[in-house]
Design a protein around this motif. Structure first.
Motif, mmCIF file in Angstrom:
data_model
loop_
_atom_site.group_PDB
_atom_site.id
_atom_site.type_symbol
_atom_site.label_atom_id
_atom_site.label_comp_id
_atom_site.label_asym_id
_atom_site.label_seq_id
_atom_site.Cartn_x
_atom_site.Cartn_y
_atom_site.Cartn_z
ATOM 1 N N UNK A 132 0.848 -1.169 0.000
ATOM 2 C CA UNK A 132 0.000 0.000 0.000
ATOM 3 C C UNK A 132 0.891 1.229 0.000
ATOM 4 N N UNK A 133 0.502 2.170 -0.838
ATOM 5 C CA UNK A 133 1.243 3.428 -0.953
ATOM 6 C C UNK A 133 0.270 4.587 -0.741
ATOM 7 N N UNK A 134 0.741 5.616 -0.053
ATOM 8 C CA UNK A 134 -0.037 6.831 0.140
ATOM 9 C C UNK A 134 0.744 7.987 -0.483
ATOM 10 N N UNK A 135 0.074 8.727 -1.362
ATOM 11 C CA UNK A 135 0.699 9.861 -2.019
ATOM 12 C C UNK A 135 -0.080 11.115 -1.625
ATOM 13 N N UNK A 136 0.533 12.030 -0.868
ATOM 14 C CA UNK A 136 -0.166 13.270 -0.542
ATOM 15 C C UNK A 136 -0.335 14.130 -1.798
ATOM 16 N N UNK A 137 -1.554 14.595 -2.016
ATOM 17 C CA UNK A 137 -1.847 15.459 -3.156
ATOM 18 C C UNK A 137 -2.193 16.876 -2.707
ATOM 19 N N UNK A 138 -2.410 17.047 -1.435
ATOM 20 C CA UNK A 138 -2.754 18.325 -0.842
ATOM 21 C C UNK A 138 -2.897 18.118 0.649
ATOM 22 N N UNK A 139 -3.186 19.163 1.392
ATOM 23 C CA UNK A 139 -3.271 19.010 2.844
ATOM 24 C C UNK A 139 -4.395 18.077 3.294
ATOM 25 N N UNK A 180 -6.068 15.826 0.847
ATOM 26 C CA UNK A 180 -6.309 14.836 -0.201
ATOM 27 C C UNK A 180 -5.103 13.920 -0.368
ATOM 28 N N UNK A 181 -5.376 12.608 -0.385
ATOM 29 C CA UNK A 181 -4.319 11.613 -0.569
ATOM 30 C C UNK A 181 -4.753 10.588 -1.605
ATOM 31 N N UNK A 182 -3.817 10.184 -2.418
ATOM 32 C CA UNK A 182 -3.995 9.055 -3.311
ATOM 33 C C UNK A 182 -3.559 7.821 -2.530
ATOM 34 N N UNK A 183 -4.407 6.795 -2.505
ATOM 35 C CA UNK A 183 -4.081 5.557 -1.811
ATOM 36 C C UNK A 183 -4.025 4.450 -2.858
ATOM 37 N N UNK A 184 -2.912 3.730 -2.877
ATOM 38 C CA UNK A 184 -2.742 2.634 -3.826
ATOM 39 C C UNK A 184 -2.644 1.320 -3.062
ATOM 40 N N UNK A 185 -3.764 0.591 -2.976
ATOM 41 C CA UNK A 185 -3.681 -0.749 -2.391
ATOM 42 C C UNK A 185 -2.957 -1.677 -3.372
ATOM 43 N N UNK A 242 -4.595 0.289 6.969
ATOM 44 C CA UNK A 242 -3.208 0.721 7.156
ATOM 45 C C UNK A 242 -3.042 2.193 6.779
ATOM 46 N N UNK A 243 -3.708 2.614 5.708
ATOM 47 C CA UNK A 243 -3.640 4.025 5.302
ATOM 48 C C UNK A 243 -4.245 4.925 6.371
ATOM 49 N N UNK A 244 -5.401 4.525 6.907
ATOM 50 C CA UNK A 244 -6.023 5.311 7.971
ATOM 51 C C UNK A 244 -5.077 5.401 9.164
ATOM 52 N N UNK A 245 -4.466 4.276 9.547
ATOM 53 C CA UNK A 245 -3.529 4.273 10.678
ATOM 54 C C UNK A 245 -2.361 5.220 10.412
ATOM 55 N N UNK A 246 -1.787 5.113 9.232
ATOM 56 C CA UNK A 246 -0.619 5.939 8.895
ATOM 57 C C UNK A 246 -0.961 7.433 8.895
ATOM 58 N N UNK A 247 -2.202 7.760 8.538
ATOM 59 C CA UNK A 247 -2.624 9.160 8.490
ATOM 60 C C UNK A 247 -3.230 9.632 9.815
ATOM 61 N N UNK A 248 -3.220 8.766 10.831
ATOM 62 C CA UNK A 248 -3.743 9.148 12.143
ATOM 63 C C UNK A 248 -5.255 9.237 12.200
ATOM 64 N N UNK A 249 -5.932 8.474 11.337
ATOM 65 C CA UNK A 249 -7.390 8.468 11.291
ATOM 66 C C UNK A 249 -7.946 7.224 11.965
ATOM 67 N N UNK A 250 -9.175 7.319 12.414
ATOM 68 C CA UNK A 250 -9.881 6.172 12.987
ATOM 69 C C UNK A 250 -10.857 5.630 11.951
ATOM 70 N N UNK A 251 -11.169 4.354 12.018
ATOM 71 C CA UNK A 251 -12.147 3.763 11.093
ATOM 72 C C UNK A 251 -13.469 4.522 11.172
ATOM 73 N N UNK A 252 -13.817 4.970 12.376
ATOM 74 C CA UNK A 252 -15.089 5.677 12.597
ATOM 75 C C UNK A 252 -15.121 7.035 11.907
ATOM 76 N N UNK A 253 -13.976 7.523 11.445
ATOM 77 C CA UNK A 253 -13.924 8.802 10.741
ATOM 78 C C UNK A 253 -14.505 8.704 9.329
#
Length: 102
Positions: free
Chosen positions: A1-8, A10-15, A45-56
């Motif tokens: 999985x890759x996360x590419x920041x596109x803006x503050x 917005x992120x591109x997530x590549x599973x 994993x992307x949510x975890x890496x970005x400090x987000x919760x599933x409930x978000x």
């Protein structure tokens, strides 16, 4: 999985296959497309890496009804109460089928 920041916000997530977009808004997260079936672990994993919760997760937007866009919609929809799934009306039957049981 890759996360590419596109803006503050917005992120591109590549599973493992395909790609999706994760938008952080003031009231939660919108996920644009959900990858193939089984991609939910990559999104977790992307949510975890970005400090987000599933409930978000508040909204899932499906761009079109191909399996690499709808495949994990049911699993991701189950992350929280009231997660909305949005798609074009022409794709609605496909999306409904892919989210059965969620």
């Amino acid at each position: 999985m890759e996360i590419v920041p596109l803006g503050p916000r917005l992120h591109l997530v590549r599973p493992a296959f395909g790609q999706a977009y994760l938008w952080r808004d003031d009231d939660g997260v919108t996920l644009v497309d959900t990858g193939i079936p089984g991609s939910e672990a990559a999104f977790a994993a992307a949510f975890d890496e970005l400090g987000l919760r599933r409930e978000d997760l508040r909204r899932i937007v499906i761009t079109h009804g191909h399996e690499d866009h709808t495949g994990s919609a049911a699993a991701l929809r189950a992350w929280g109460d009231g997660v909305g799934v949005y798609a074009h009306r022409a794709d609605a039957p496909i999306v409904r089928e892919s989210t059965k049981g969620a």
